[in-house]
Design an enzyme around this catalytic site. Structure first.
Site, PDB file in Angstrom:
ATOM      1  N   HIS A   1       0.816  -1.219   0.000  1.00 50.07           N
ATOM      2  CA  HIS A   1       0.000   0.000   0.000  1.00 50.07           C
ATOM      3  C   HIS A   1       0.851   1.272   0.000  1.00 50.07           C
ATOM      4  O   HIS A   1       0.378   2.330   0.371  1.00 50.07           O
ATOM      5  CB  HIS A   1      -0.955   0.008   1.208  1.00 50.07           C
ATOM      6  CG  HIS A   1      -2.053  -1.003   1.096  1.00 50.07           C
ATOM      7  ND1 HIS A   1      -2.847  -1.383   2.156  1.00 50.07           N
ATOM      8  CD2 HIS A   1      -2.505  -1.713   0.034  1.00 50.07           C
ATOM      9  CE1 HIS A   1      -3.728  -2.285   1.751  1.00 50.07           C
ATOM     10  NE2 HIS A   1      -3.534  -2.514   0.475  1.00 50.07           N
TER      11      HIS A   1
ATOM     12  N   CYS B   1       4.544  13.635  -6.992  1.00 54.47           N
ATOM     13  CA  CYS B   1       4.001  14.778  -7.732  1.00 54.47           C
ATOM     14  C   CYS B   1       2.775  14.312  -8.526  1.00 54.47           C
ATOM     15  O   CYS B   1       2.834  13.302  -9.236  1.00 54.47           O
ATOM     16  CB  CYS B   1       5.074  15.337  -8.673  1.00 54.47           C
ATOM     17  SG  CYS B   1       4.401  16.620  -9.741  1.00 54.47           S
TER      18      CYS B   1
HETATM   19  P1  OAD Z   1      -7.419  -3.234  10.214  1.00 55.99           P
HETATM   20  O1  OAD Z   1      -7.542  -2.067  11.108  1.00 55.99           O
HETATM   21  O2  OAD Z   1      -8.523  -3.517   9.264  1.00 55.99           O
HETATM   22  O3  OAD Z   1      -7.213  -4.544  11.065  1.00 55.99           O
HETATM   23  C1  OAD Z   1      -6.263  -4.620  12.105  1.00 55.99           C
HETATM   24  C2  OAD Z   1      -6.307  -6.018  12.664  1.00 55.99           C
HETATM   25  O4  OAD Z   1      -5.291  -6.141  13.634  1.00 55.99           O
HETATM   26  C3  OAD Z   1      -7.622  -6.377  13.337  1.00 55.99           C
HETATM   27  O5  OAD Z   1      -8.088  -7.616  12.814  1.00 55.99           O
HETATM   28  C4  OAD Z   1      -7.256  -6.497  14.832  1.00 55.99           C
HETATM   29  O6  OAD Z   1      -7.979  -7.531  15.478  1.00 55.99           O
HETATM   30  C5  OAD Z   1      -5.786  -6.853  14.746  1.00 55.99           C
HETATM   31  N1  OAD Z   1      -4.973  -6.423  15.899  1.00 55.99           N
HETATM   32  C6  OAD Z   1      -5.066  -5.284  16.639  1.00 55.99           C
HETATM   33  N2  OAD Z   1      -4.096  -5.222  17.564  1.00 55.99           N
HETATM   34  C7  OAD Z   1      -3.354  -6.356  17.419  1.00 55.99           C
HETATM   35  C8  OAD Z   1      -2.200  -6.876  18.075  1.00 55.99           C
HETATM   36  N3  OAD Z   1      -1.597  -6.229  19.074  1.00 55.99           N
HETATM   37  N4  OAD Z   1      -1.721  -8.075  17.649  1.00 55.99           N
HETATM   38  C9  OAD Z   1      -2.329  -8.752  16.654  1.00 55.99           C
HETATM   39  N5  OAD Z   1      -3.417  -8.302  15.993  1.00 55.99           N
HETATM   40  C10 OAD Z   1      -3.913  -7.122  16.356  1.00 55.99           C
HETATM   41  O7  OAD Z   1      -6.010  -3.083   9.456  1.00 55.99           O
HETATM   42  P2  OAD Z   1      -5.519  -3.768   8.116  1.00 55.99           P
HETATM   43  O8  OAD Z   1      -6.013  -5.149   8.004  1.00 55.99           O
HETATM   44  O9  OAD Z   1      -4.059  -3.537   8.030  1.00 55.99           O
HETATM   45  O10 OAD Z   1      -5.560   0.640   3.593  1.00 55.99           O
HETATM   46  O11 OAD Z   1      -6.249  -2.877   7.052  1.00 55.99           O
HETATM   47  C11 OAD Z   1      -5.967  -3.067   5.706  1.00 55.99           C
HETATM   48  C12 OAD Z   1      -6.009  -1.767   4.985  1.00 55.99           C
HETATM   49  O12 OAD Z   1      -7.271  -1.123   5.195  1.00 55.99           O
HETATM   50  C13 OAD Z   1      -4.994  -0.738   5.437  1.00 55.99           C
HETATM   51  O13 OAD Z   1      -3.740  -0.888   4.816  1.00 55.99           O
HETATM   52  C14 OAD Z   1      -5.627   0.542   5.024  1.00 55.99           C
HETATM   53  C15 OAD Z   1      -7.032   0.271   5.496  1.00 55.99           C
HETATM   54  O14 OAD Z   1      -8.027   1.011   4.918  1.00 55.99           O
HETATM   55  C16 OAD Z   1      -5.651   1.802   2.987  1.00 55.99           C
HETATM   56  O15 OAD Z   1      -5.684   2.866   3.581  1.00 55.99           O
HETATM   57  C17 OAD Z   1      -5.704   1.701   1.500  1.00 55.99           C
END
Ligand code: OAD
Length: 246
Positions: free
Chosen positions: A121, A129
């Site tokens: 990402h 730019c």
């Molecule tokens: P999310 O916020 O969707 O999910 C985070 C995950 O981490 C959740 O399933 C939590 O249960 C888990 N979690 C939280 N704390 C934790 C810990 N200490 N140890 C293990 N797990 C933990 O984040 P992403 O899956 O990364 O994209 O989201 C994917 C994408 O959606 C991001 O890159 C971003 C977002 O919109 C864009 O902005 C394009």
């Protein structure tokens, strides 16, 4: 299976592995103090992804988008990698074939010493730019001028992938080349809600070609049903425990 048995099993499988693939999401950086997107205090609970993380939102209000990115850059700058990042970097040093495919833009894997990190990402530390598509590294936080401008006068944008945009081709190829050779022994899926089809696809490809699949997350996700072992716990606790048994 008891937690301790799971730890020992993972350590045994990891010790036998020559090629390891890791998928990470915002949850791995949560213990470093960086909010997730969809968690209890996640960004998308109180903010609109369309306004803050889409080409349309940027066209409508670039200053608002940049204020959010500037806020996040300033926050991340003061955060440190946590034990989960460091354990992955230590595992990489023991292996010749290792890759982290991260959805995170924070750069904490690299700061912990990981080398083969594919940022699917983009990076919050790069700006692009909007006219020339020229990419610059930029770690100034907070930025002096919001929104920042290129020397050509056009607006700069964060070099990240927004909703509605395609994933970077080169990074995708690296990941598919790594997993499609069919010899990944061990796969971790850590701290991601795994809502994007490509995350599930990568885990499935690895699993179908015989990889042992381990998920670490506070909650179950779509990955849980295909994983060999699921830890419903913090990555910063589980990864060091596994590593201590290697
Ligand atoms: P999310 O916020 O969707 O999910 C985070 C995950 O981490 C959740 O399933 C939590 O249960 C888990 N979690 C939280 N704390 C934790 C810990 N200490 N140890 C293990 N797990 C933990 O984040 P992403 O899956 O990364 O994209 O989201 C994917 C994408 O959606 C991001 O890159 C971003 C977002 O919109 C864009 O902005 C394009």
């Amino acid at each position: 299976m008891e937690q301790n048995e799971k730890i020992l099993l993972c350590a045994k499988k990891l010790k036998e592995s020559k090629k390891v693939f890791v998928i990470t999401g915002a949850g791995i950086s949560a213990e470093s103090g960086i909010p997730t997107f969809r968690g209890k205090d996640g960004y998308w609970k109180n903010n609109s992804p369309q306004k803050l993380a889409s080409p349309e939102g940027f066209a409508e209000n670039p200053k608002l988008v940049w204020e959010w990115y500037d806020y996040r850059r300033t926050l991340i700058k003061d955060c440190e990698p946590n034990p989960a990042h460091y354990v992955l970097s230590d595992i990489e040093k023991k292996l010749t074939q290792f890759m982290i495919a991260t959805q995170n833009v924070d750069g904490l894997h690299q700061r912990a010493g990981s080398n083969n990190v594919v940022e699917i990402h983009g990076s919050i530390w790069e700006i692009k730019c909007t006219e020339e598509n020229k990419i610059e590294k930029n770690t100034e936080a907070p930025l002096k001028e919001l929104p920042p401008k290129c020397s050509c006068g056009a607006l700069m944008r964060p070099n990240v992938v927004w909703f509605g945009e395609t994933l970077p081709e080169i990074q995708l190829m690296k990941i598919y080349n790594f997993i499609k050779s069919g010899d990944v022994d061990f796969t971790f899926v850590i701290g991601t809600s795994a809502l994007f089809y490509y995350i599930i696809d990568w885990a499935q490809i690895a699993k179908q070609s015989g990889s042992f699949l381990v998920e670490i997350n506070l909650d179950n996700t779509t990955i849980s049903s295909i994983a060999d072992v699921v830890f419903l716990d913090k990555a910063g606790l589980i990864l060091p425990e596994i590593y201590n048994h290697l």
